[in-house]
Design an enzyme around this catalytic site. Sequence first.
Site, PDB file in Angstrom:
ATOM      1  N   LYS A 119     112.404  24.553 -43.742  1.00  0.00           N
ATOM      2  CA  LYS A 119     113.843  24.840 -43.805  1.00  0.00           C
ATOM      3  C   LYS A 119     114.175  25.846 -44.900  1.00  0.00           C
ATOM      4  O   LYS A 119     115.096  26.649 -44.751  1.00  0.00           O
ATOM      5  CB  LYS A 119     114.634  23.554 -44.011  1.00  0.00           C
ATOM      6  CG  LYS A 119     114.622  22.675 -42.770  1.00  0.00           C
ATOM      7  CD  LYS A 119     115.766  21.701 -42.706  1.00  0.00           C
ATOM      8  CE  LYS A 119     115.772  21.035 -41.340  1.00  0.00           C
ATOM      9  NZ  LYS A 119     116.763  19.997 -41.171  1.00  0.00           N
ATOM     10  N   LYS A 202     109.664  23.036 -32.584  1.00  0.00           N
ATOM     11  CA  LYS A 202     110.413  21.823 -32.252  1.00  0.00           C
ATOM     12  C   LYS A 202     111.788  22.168 -31.668  1.00  0.00           C
ATOM     13  O   LYS A 202     112.423  23.113 -32.131  1.00  0.00           O
ATOM     14  CB  LYS A 202     110.589  21.021 -33.553  1.00  0.00           C
ATOM     15  CG  LYS A 202     111.134  19.641 -33.399  1.00  0.00           C
ATOM     16  CD  LYS A 202     111.342  18.972 -34.750  1.00  0.00           C
ATOM     17  CE  LYS A 202     112.653  19.373 -35.368  1.00  0.00           C
ATOM     18  NZ  LYS A 202     113.287  18.372 -36.218  1.00  0.00           N
ATOM     19  N   LYS A 205     118.672  21.230 -33.226  1.00  0.00           N
ATOM     20  CA  LYS A 205     120.102  21.522 -33.076  1.00  0.00           C
ATOM     21  C   LYS A 205     120.469  22.856 -33.688  1.00  0.00           C
ATOM     22  O   LYS A 205     121.403  23.513 -33.252  1.00  0.00           O
ATOM     23  CB  LYS A 205     120.995  20.553 -33.845  1.00  0.00           C
ATOM     24  CG  LYS A 205     120.618  19.158 -33.940  1.00  0.00           C
ATOM     25  CD  LYS A 205     121.677  18.400 -34.761  1.00  0.00           C
ATOM     26  CE  LYS A 205     121.196  17.009 -34.989  1.00  0.00           C
ATOM     27  NZ  LYS A 205     120.248  16.896 -36.096  1.00  0.00           N
TER      28      LYS A 205
HETATM   29  N1  AQP Z   1     112.518  17.871 -31.038  1.00  0.00           N
HETATM   30  C1  AQP Z   1     112.470  16.591 -31.373  1.00  0.00           C
HETATM   31  N2  AQP Z   1     111.619  15.744 -30.745  1.00  0.00           N
HETATM   32  C2  AQP Z   1     111.562  14.424 -31.067  1.00  0.00           C
HETATM   33  N3  AQP Z   1     112.356  13.881 -32.026  1.00  0.00           N
HETATM   34  C3  AQP Z   1     113.218  14.683 -32.664  1.00  0.00           C
HETATM   35  N4  AQP Z   1     114.118  14.461 -33.637  1.00  0.00           N
HETATM   36  C4  AQP Z   1     114.755  15.614 -33.924  1.00  0.00           C
HETATM   37  N5  AQP Z   1     114.296  16.608 -33.165  1.00  0.00           N
HETATM   38  C5  AQP Z   1     113.334  16.068 -32.376  1.00  0.00           C
HETATM   39  C6  AQP Z   1     114.333  13.167 -34.244  1.00  0.00           C
HETATM   40  O1  AQP Z   1     115.738  12.952 -34.331  1.00  0.00           O
HETATM   41  C7  AQP Z   1     116.010  12.209 -35.516  1.00  0.00           C
HETATM   42  C8  AQP Z   1     117.114  12.842 -36.283  1.00  0.00           C
HETATM   43  O2  AQP Z   1     116.760  14.101 -36.736  1.00  0.00           O
HETATM   44  P1  AQP Z   1     117.790  14.854 -37.669  1.00  0.00           P
HETATM   45  O3  AQP Z   1     118.902  15.388 -36.921  1.00  0.00           O
HETATM   46  O4  AQP Z   1     118.213  13.994 -38.796  1.00  0.00           O
HETATM   47  O5  AQP Z   1     116.934  15.983 -38.295  1.00  0.00           O
HETATM   48  P2  AQP Z   1     115.963  16.963 -37.649  1.00  0.00           P
HETATM   49  O6  AQP Z   1     114.675  16.289 -37.337  1.00  0.00           O
HETATM   50  O7  AQP Z   1     115.888  18.103 -38.618  1.00  0.00           O
HETATM   51  O8  AQP Z   1     116.670  17.365 -36.285  1.00  0.00           O
HETATM   52  P3  AQP Z   1     117.074  18.770 -35.806  1.00  0.00           P
HETATM   53  O9  AQP Z   1     117.668  18.666 -34.464  1.00  0.00           O
HETATM   54  O10 AQP Z   1     115.922  19.707 -35.983  1.00  0.00           O
HETATM   55  O11 AQP Z   1     118.239  19.118 -36.823  1.00  0.00           O
HETATM   56  P4  AQP Z   1     118.416  20.409 -37.687  1.00  0.00           P
HETATM   57  O12 AQP Z   1     118.323  21.542 -36.714  1.00  0.00           O
HETATM   58  O13 AQP Z   1     119.764  20.292 -38.321  1.00  0.00           O
HETATM   59  O14 AQP Z   1     117.312  20.421 -38.693  1.00  0.00           O
HETATM   60  C9  AQP Z   1     114.701  12.080 -36.302  1.00  0.00           C
HETATM   61  O15 AQP Z   1     114.148  10.813 -36.053  1.00  0.00           O
HETATM   62  C10 AQP Z   1     113.855  13.154 -35.696  1.00  0.00           C
HETATM   63  O16 AQP Z   1     112.481  12.829 -35.781  1.00  0.00           O
END
Ligand code: AQP
Length: 340
Positions: A119, A202, A205
């Site tokens: 990040k 991955k 969002k």
């Molecule tokens: N692509 C994914 N596949 C499986 N699990 C996922 N999670 C997120 N993306 C995937 C799981 O969702 C939970 C919450 O994640 P988060 O929103 O707190 O943070 P993150 O993992 O950083 O999710 P994003 O979508 O990638 O958010 P941004 O873009 O803001 O960083 C966790 O249990 C995660 O494992």
Amino acid sequence: MTQSNFTPRVFSGIQPSGGLTLGNYLGAIKRFVDMQNVGDFETVYCMVDLHAITVWQDPEKLRHNTRELAAGFIASGISPEKSILINQSAVPEHAQLAWIFNCVARMGWMGRMTQFKDKAGKNAENSSLGLFGYPALMAADILVYHATHVPVGEDQKQHLELTRDIATKFNHDYGVDFFPLTEPVIEGAATRVMSLRDGSKKMSKSDPSDASRINMTDDADTIAKKIRKAKTDPDALPSEIEGLKDRPEARNLVNIYAGLNDQTVEQVLADVGGQQFGTFKPALAELAVAKLAPISSDMARLMSDPTEIDRLLAKGALQAREITAPILKKTYEIVGLVGN
Ligand code: AQP
């Protein structure tokens, strides 16, 4: 307190840093619902807004995304009657315990976290201190409930290991057995859903490309279009799992199918092996729409009454503080902080 004496309790959270994705749904929320319904655990689920602001969030969008995430939780099957549903900032003990853990965790531990490296990118010097300390707050989120189990996607494994390191060091430094060594629960066919445009990335969002992800609020046409355009290779699908080796995009679509349909990858391949993507993609789109459309229409219904969402979150915060306030008080006593 010995490790076996902790109440079986689940905690997990999602950042309101954008709209929910299919990755969040399959990797996290669907598992949250299963663990709620199995009945073996107390379950606490959280919108982690304090984590979201470790990178810039527009305040108006943050408010909207937090309520929409609550709606997504409820529409997916998390019941505010069966689970405690909260917004992180409404339960101040999370941030208070995080300060104690900032003093327990070591800089070197944080520096090794791959999510921080991803990040922060090349501009680590310019990232917020909060982004660097993110895993200490995450440990506090979990341990302020003495949570024994945390359902997460694969990407959070390293943070869960760090949570155990913090609990172990705290227990050791103060000569107590106060914090549990929490177990990650990383299960199912879709623990790592990948971008639809790049099988090595991955699904996220905050990916600038909307075509890379399926949003829980996408309509049927948009879902079908994104799946149709998803990157694949020219070969037919294999009948055995070994045939997915070195085919990350094909593997991703099969994993998504399995996750949505509550099947194993082996079961899916037994059915679809030999199919071309021209046949498989429409079937996947139909399945995704069938599973996601009822959730997104229920989210829209819930979002039409934000006052009710706020009421449910306020109720959740009161329930949560019955657990977190005594745990924080005891932590302060152990550490030697007086007047609390
Ligand atoms: N692509 C994914 N596949 C499986 N699990 C996922 N999670 C997120 N993306 C995937 C799981 O969702 C939970 C919450 O994640 P988060 O929103 O707190 O943070 P993150 O993992 O950083 O999710 P994003 O979508 O990638 O958010 P941004 O873009 O803001 O960083 C966790 O249990 C995660 O494992």
